[in-house]
Design a protein around this motif. Structure first.
Motif, PDB file in Angstrom:
ATOM      1  N   VAL A 157       0.825  -1.205   0.000  1.00 39.12           N
ATOM      2  CA  VAL A 157       0.000   0.000   0.000  1.00 39.12           C
ATOM      3  C   VAL A 157       0.859   1.255   0.000  1.00 39.12           C
ATOM      4  N   PHE A 158       1.956   1.210   0.684  1.00 44.43           N
ATOM      5  CA  PHE A 158       2.774   2.419   0.810  1.00 44.43           C
ATOM      6  C   PHE A 158       4.254   2.031   0.813  1.00 44.43           C
ATOM      7  N   SER A 159       5.028   2.820   0.158  1.00 42.10           N
ATOM      8  CA  SER A 159       6.458   2.559   0.087  1.00 42.10           C
ATOM      9  C   SER A 159       7.207   3.871   0.208  1.00 42.10           C
ATOM     10  N   LEU A 160       8.282   3.829   0.972  1.00 38.93           N
ATOM     11  CA  LEU A 160       9.072   5.042   1.166  1.00 38.93           C
ATOM     12  C   LEU A 160       9.781   5.458  -0.112  1.00 38.93           C
ATOM     13  N   THR A 161      10.011   4.488  -1.024  1.00 35.24           N
ATOM     14  CA  THR A 161      10.748   4.794  -2.250  1.00 35.24           C
ATOM     15  C   THR A 161       9.831   5.133  -3.409  1.00 35.24           C
ATOM     16  N   PHE A 162       8.501   5.276  -3.111  1.00 35.18           N
ATOM     17  CA  PHE A 162       7.562   5.580  -4.191  1.00 35.18           C
ATOM     18  C   PHE A 162       7.860   6.980  -4.717  1.00 35.18           C
ATOM     19  N   PRO A 163       8.025   7.163  -6.034  1.00 38.85           N
ATOM     20  CA  PRO A 163       8.516   8.450  -6.546  1.00 38.85           C
ATOM     21  C   PRO A 163       7.478   9.543  -6.574  1.00 38.85           C
ATOM     22  N   ARG A 164       6.163   9.256  -6.524  1.00 40.56           N
ATOM     23  CA  ARG A 164       5.151  10.298  -6.639  1.00 40.56           C
ATOM     24  C   ARG A 164       4.010  10.021  -5.671  1.00 40.56           C
ATOM     25  N   PRO A 165       3.097  10.980  -5.485  1.00 45.56           N
ATOM     26  CA  PRO A 165       1.980  10.766  -4.541  1.00 45.56           C
ATOM     27  C   PRO A 165       1.153   9.544  -4.902  1.00 45.56           C
ATOM     28  N   TYR A 166       0.645   8.885  -3.851  1.00 45.72           N
ATOM     29  CA  TYR A 166      -0.098   7.637  -4.028  1.00 45.72           C
ATOM     30  C   TYR A 166      -1.380   7.729  -3.208  1.00 45.72           C
ATOM     31  N   ILE A 167      -2.513   7.483  -3.827  1.00 41.48           N
ATOM     32  CA  ILE A 167      -3.821   7.573  -3.155  1.00 41.48           C
ATOM     33  C   ILE A 167      -4.193   6.193  -2.619  1.00 41.48           C
ATOM     34  N   VAL A 168      -4.498   6.140  -1.346  1.00 42.37           N
ATOM     35  CA  VAL A 168      -4.914   4.887  -0.705  1.00 42.37           C
ATOM     36  C   VAL A 168      -6.418   4.965  -0.479  1.00 42.37           C
ATOM     37  N   TYR A 169      -7.182   4.099  -1.117  1.00 47.45           N
ATOM     38  CA  TYR A 169      -8.632   4.083  -0.948  1.00 47.45           C
ATOM     39  C   TYR A 169      -8.984   3.263   0.298  1.00 47.45           C
ATOM     40  N   MET A 170      -9.585   3.948   1.285  1.00 49.95           N
ATOM     41  CA  MET A 170      -9.969   3.273   2.522  1.00 49.95           C
ATOM     42  C   MET A 170     -11.321   2.583   2.409  1.00 49.95           C
ATOM     43  N   LEU A 171     -12.107   2.924   1.387  1.00 49.10           N
ATOM     44  CA  LEU A 171     -13.424   2.325   1.211  1.00 49.10           C
ATOM     45  C   LEU A 171     -13.328   1.048   0.389  1.00 49.10           C
ATOM     46  N   GLN A 172     -14.285   0.163   0.648  1.00 48.50           N
ATOM     47  CA  GLN A 172     -14.388  -1.037  -0.164  1.00 48.50           C
ATOM     48  C   GLN A 172     -15.040  -0.689  -1.507  1.00 48.50           C
ATOM     49  N   ASP A 173     -14.869  -1.598  -2.447  1.00 52.59           N
ATOM     50  CA  ASP A 173     -15.441  -1.352  -3.773  1.00 52.59           C
ATOM     51  C   ASP A 173     -16.950  -1.256  -3.739  1.00 52.59           C
ATOM     52  N   LEU A 174     -17.577  -2.054  -2.861  1.00 48.36           N
ATOM     53  CA  LEU A 174     -19.033  -2.025  -2.771  1.00 48.36           C
ATOM     54  C   LEU A 174     -19.521  -0.691  -2.197  1.00 48.36           C
ATOM     55  N   ASP A 175     -18.774  -0.137  -1.237  1.00 46.51           N
ATOM     56  CA  ASP A 175     -19.140   1.169  -0.686  1.00 46.51           C
ATOM     57  C   ASP A 175     -18.999   2.261  -1.735  1.00 46.51           C
ATOM     58  N   ILE A 176     -17.926   2.175  -2.535  1.00 47.73           N
ATOM     59  CA  ILE A 176     -17.747   3.166  -3.610  1.00 47.73           C
ATOM     60  C   ILE A 176     -18.884   3.064  -4.609  1.00 47.73           C
ATOM     61  N   LEU A 177     -19.309   1.820  -4.874  1.00 47.86           N
ATOM     62  CA  LEU A 177     -20.414   1.633  -5.806  1.00 47.86           C
ATOM     63  C   LEU A 177     -21.710   2.237  -5.262  1.00 47.86           C
ATOM     64  N   GLU A 178     -21.949   2.077  -3.984  1.00 43.73           N
ATOM     65  CA  GLU A 178     -23.149   2.658  -3.384  1.00 43.73           C
ATOM     66  C   GLU A 178     -23.098   4.190  -3.432  1.00 43.73           C
ATOM     67  N   ASP A 179     -21.925   4.766  -3.139  1.00 38.11           N
ATOM     68  CA  ASP A 179     -21.787   6.228  -3.245  1.00 38.11           C
ATOM     69  C   ASP A 179     -22.026   6.697  -4.662  1.00 38.11           C
ATOM     70  N   TRP A 180     -21.500   5.953  -5.602  1.00 36.71           N
ATOM     71  CA  TRP A 180     -21.696   6.332  -7.000  1.00 36.71           C
ATOM     72  C   TRP A 180     -23.166   6.264  -7.383  1.00 36.71           C
ATOM     73  N   THR A 181     -23.872   5.251  -6.851  1.00 31.04           N
ATOM     74  CA  THR A 181     -25.310   5.140  -7.111  1.00 31.04           C
ATOM     75  C   THR A 181     -26.068   6.327  -6.536  1.00 31.04           C
ATOM     76  N   THR A 182     -25.679   6.773  -5.339  1.00 25.96           N
ATOM     77  CA  THR A 182     -26.328   7.921  -4.715  1.00 25.96           C
ATOM     78  C   THR A 182     -26.092   9.193  -5.531  1.00 25.96           C
ATOM     79  N   ILE A 183     -24.860   9.347  -6.019  1.00 23.20           N
ATOM     80  CA  ILE A 183     -24.547  10.530  -6.842  1.00 23.20           C
ATOM     81  C   ILE A 183     -25.360  10.516  -8.121  1.00 23.20           C
ATOM     82  N   ARG A 184     -25.473   9.344  -8.757  1.00 18.32           N
ATOM     83  CA  ARG A 184     -26.244   9.255  -9.992  1.00 18.32           C
ATOM     84  C   ARG A 184     -27.722   9.539  -9.745  1.00 18.32           C
TER      85      ARG A 184
END
Length: 281
Positions: A157-184
């Motif tokens: 998930v995270f590495s000290l040698t990573f050369p650029r910013p890295y986004i870590v998604y704390m939500l599960q895919d199903l939660d993201i899908l539900e949020d997307w459904t609400t937005i739609r």
């Protein structure tokens, strides 16, 4: 005719006779007093010794009355103890019945809320345009996570040698899908011209007609008001009698003969889980 000397003599004789009579009367009076006093003392001694009939007869009546009152008091005490015991058992039984009724009511309430949520989710699923590819991707991703023999390994998930910013998604895919459904759904509400024609939503059909109007309940062609006695019937259970206490917009409160209070949701009457009718007994 008598002269003065005879009169004086006669008067003196009368005075002597009167003095004699007074003396005899005084002696007799003293003698009678002493006799009466001796009789009273003798009777008092008999009373103290417990032998006088004037004392024994009322004492026997008092003792008999005491025994009767003691027996009556013992019977009354047993009846009071039995009454308290019956009240205690009645309270325990009423508490258990109230607990069971509240438990069933809570179960029906939770079930109704879950069914309502399922119905709303079904409506949302039909009203929002969600492509099948997104659902297939979600199912495939979940299957991949559950497959223990998958050769793919999770990347760090995270590495000290990573050369650029890295986004870590704390939500599960199903939660993201539900949020997307609400937005739609919100976008569909704000801009209906951008959304495709929605298919007709199948609403749940109610088996019975029930509604509340101005503090009264209308159920299957009959009106019910506060204070009326009704008979509540549930499937696989014995009918119970109750009195309506309050009628709100979506619920009806009633009181059972044991004093416990419960409530029914109008939606439960509409779905046929409970049925009511007038109790004319």
């Amino acid at each position: 005719e008598m002269d003065d000397e005879d009169c004086e003599r006669r008067r003196m004789e009368c005075l002597d006779e009167m003095s004699n009579l007074e003396k005899q009367f005084t002696d007799l009076k003293d003698q009678l007093y002493k006799e009466r006093l001796s009789q009273v003392d003798a009777k008092l001694q008999e009373v103290i010794a417990g032998k006088a009939p004037e004392y024994l007869e009322p004492l026997a009546a008092l003792q008999e009355n005491m025994q009767i009152r003691t027996k009556v008091a013992g019977i009354y005490r047993e009846l009071c103890l039995e009454s308290v015991k019956n009240k205690y058992e009645c309270e325990i039984q009423a508490s258990r019945q109230h607990c069971e009724s509240e438990k069933l009511l809570l179960y029906d309430t939770v079930q109704s809320e879950l069914e309502e949520k399922i119905r709303r989710l079904e409506e949302d699923r039909h009203s929002i345009d969600i492509t099948s590819e997104l659902w297939n991707d979600e199912l495939q991703s979940r299957k991949k996570r559950k497959d223990p023999f998958s050769p793919d390994k999770k990347k760090p998930v995270f590495s000290l040698t990573f050369p650029r910013p890295y986004i870590v998604y704390m939500l599960q895919d199903l939660d993201i899908l539900e949020d997307w459904t609400t937005i739609r759904k919100a976008m569909a509400t704000l801009g209906p011209h951008r959304v495709k024609a929605e298919p007709p939503v199948k609403l749940e059909k109610h088996l019975h007609s029930a509604r509340s109007e101005e503090g009264r309940l209308y159920y299957d062609g009959e009106w019910y008001g506060r204070g009326q006695t009704i008979c509540i019937d549930k499937k696989d259970e014995c009918p119970t009698s109750a009195i309506i206490t309050t009628i709100n917009h979506d619920e009806v409160w009633f009181k059972r003969p044991d004093g416990s209070k419960s409530k029914l949701y109008i939606s439960q009457l509409q779905k046929g889980k409970y049925s009511i009718k007038h109790n004319h007994n």
